[in-house]
Design a protein around this motif. Sequence first.
Motif, PDB file in Angstrom:
ATOM      1  N   GLU A 112       0.830  -1.208   0.000  1.00  0.00           N
ATOM      2  CA  GLU A 112       0.000   0.000   0.000  1.00  0.00           C
ATOM      3  C   GLU A 112       0.866   1.260   0.000  1.00  0.00           C
ATOM      4  N   ARG A 113       1.890   1.245   0.840  1.00  0.00           N
ATOM      5  CA  ARG A 113       2.793   2.403   0.890  1.00  0.00           C
ATOM      6  C   ARG A 113       3.534   2.580  -0.448  1.00  0.00           C
ATOM      7  N   THR A 114       3.967   1.462  -1.028  1.00  0.00           N
ATOM      8  CA  THR A 114       4.652   1.522  -2.328  1.00  0.00           C
ATOM      9  C   THR A 114       3.708   2.057  -3.387  1.00  0.00           C
ATOM     10  N   LYS A 115       2.475   1.552  -3.337  1.00  0.00           N
ATOM     11  CA  LYS A 115       1.459   2.004  -4.307  1.00  0.00           C
ATOM     12  C   LYS A 115       1.194   3.499  -4.130  1.00  0.00           C
ATOM     13  N   SER A 116       1.067   3.927  -2.869  1.00  0.00           N
ATOM     14  CA  SER A 116       0.823   5.336  -2.577  1.00  0.00           C
ATOM     15  C   SER A 116       1.993   6.196  -3.049  1.00  0.00           C
ATOM     16  N   ARG A 117       3.235   5.760  -2.731  1.00  0.00           N
ATOM     17  CA  ARG A 117       4.429   6.500  -3.160  1.00  0.00           C
ATOM     18  C   ARG A 117       4.516   6.557  -4.686  1.00  0.00           C
ATOM     19  N   LYS A 118       4.174   5.437  -5.340  1.00  0.00           N
ATOM     20  CA  LYS A 118       4.203   5.394  -6.811  1.00  0.00           C
ATOM     21  C   LYS A 118       3.201   6.382  -7.391  1.00  0.00           C
ATOM     22  N   LYS A 119       1.993   6.469  -6.769  1.00  0.00           N
ATOM     23  CA  LYS A 119       0.991   7.432  -7.240  1.00  0.00           C
ATOM     24  C   LYS A 119       1.519   8.866  -7.109  1.00  0.00           C
ATOM     25  N   ARG A 120       2.132   9.152  -5.930  1.00  0.00           N
ATOM     26  CA  ARG A 120       2.687  10.504  -5.729  1.00  0.00           C
ATOM     27  C   ARG A 120       3.792  10.794  -6.744  1.00  0.00           C
ATOM     28  N   GLU A 121       4.664   9.823  -6.952  1.00  0.00           N
ATOM     29  CA  GLU A 121       5.757  10.008  -7.913  1.00  0.00           C
ATOM     30  C   GLU A 121       5.217  10.149  -9.327  1.00  0.00           C
ATOM     31  N   ASP A 122       4.204   9.344  -9.680  1.00  0.00           N
ATOM     32  CA  ASP A 122       3.585   9.470 -11.009  1.00  0.00           C
ATOM     33  C   ASP A 122       2.960  10.851 -11.186  1.00  0.00           C
ATOM     34  N   TYR A 123       2.313  11.323 -10.100  1.00  0.00           N
ATOM     35  CA  TYR A 123       1.703  12.659 -10.161  1.00  0.00           C
ATOM     36  C   TYR A 123       2.806  13.710 -10.346  1.00  0.00           C
ATOM     37  N   ASN A 124       3.896  13.583  -9.588  1.00  0.00           N
ATOM     38  CA  ASN A 124       5.017  14.533  -9.716  1.00  0.00           C
ATOM     39  C   ASN A 124       5.639  14.463 -11.108  1.00  0.00           C
ATOM     40  N   VAL A 125       5.786  13.238 -11.642  1.00  0.00           N
ATOM     41  CA  VAL A 125       6.329  13.081 -12.998  1.00  0.00           C
ATOM     42  C   VAL A 125       5.391  13.735 -14.005  1.00  0.00           C
ATOM     43  N   ALA A 126       4.073  13.537 -13.821  1.00  0.00           N
ATOM     44  CA  ALA A 126       3.087  14.151 -14.738  1.00  0.00           C
ATOM     45  C   ALA A 126       3.184  15.671 -14.666  1.00  0.00           C
TER      46      ALA A 126
END
Length: 152
Positions: free
Chosen positions: A32-46
């Motif tokens: 869950e934490r990895t998924k959450s971090r990935k979402k934040r990173e994807d948002y930052n990359v976007a």
Amino acid sequence: MTAEKSETNDAVQISTHPETMDPEDFQELMKERTKSRKKREDYNVAELRVKIGQLEQALTAEVRRRVETTKAVKESADEKIDALEKRLSSRLDEQTAFLSGRIKEIEERLTSYEELLVLESTQQQKKIKDRGAELKAQLRELHHEIKNEAKK
């Protein structure tokens, strides 16, 4: 052992300490934490991609503007150079025509003076010849008179 989960801002929170958790729950937590971090990173990359796109558009617009400005400056300089060349050429043609006229005028005057010199020279030679003949005649006459007086 059960863990209570509550989702706040896409982050999973566990009420118990990770060391006391069941390994399956711990793995679930980590996923869950990895998924959450990935979402934040994807948002930052976007967001970064959007900013990069905006910067690329701004750069393209600036390059286009500078190319147009450079082209306009070159055209303006070319026009000014052409105008200057025409003015200089016109001025040169005027000066050439003026000087050609003056040279022709001087040549005509020189020819006139040469003709006058030849005429004057011929007249002076004729006067000298005539005066020489006159003096020669006077000298003969004087010579004759002296001979005649000497005979008397």
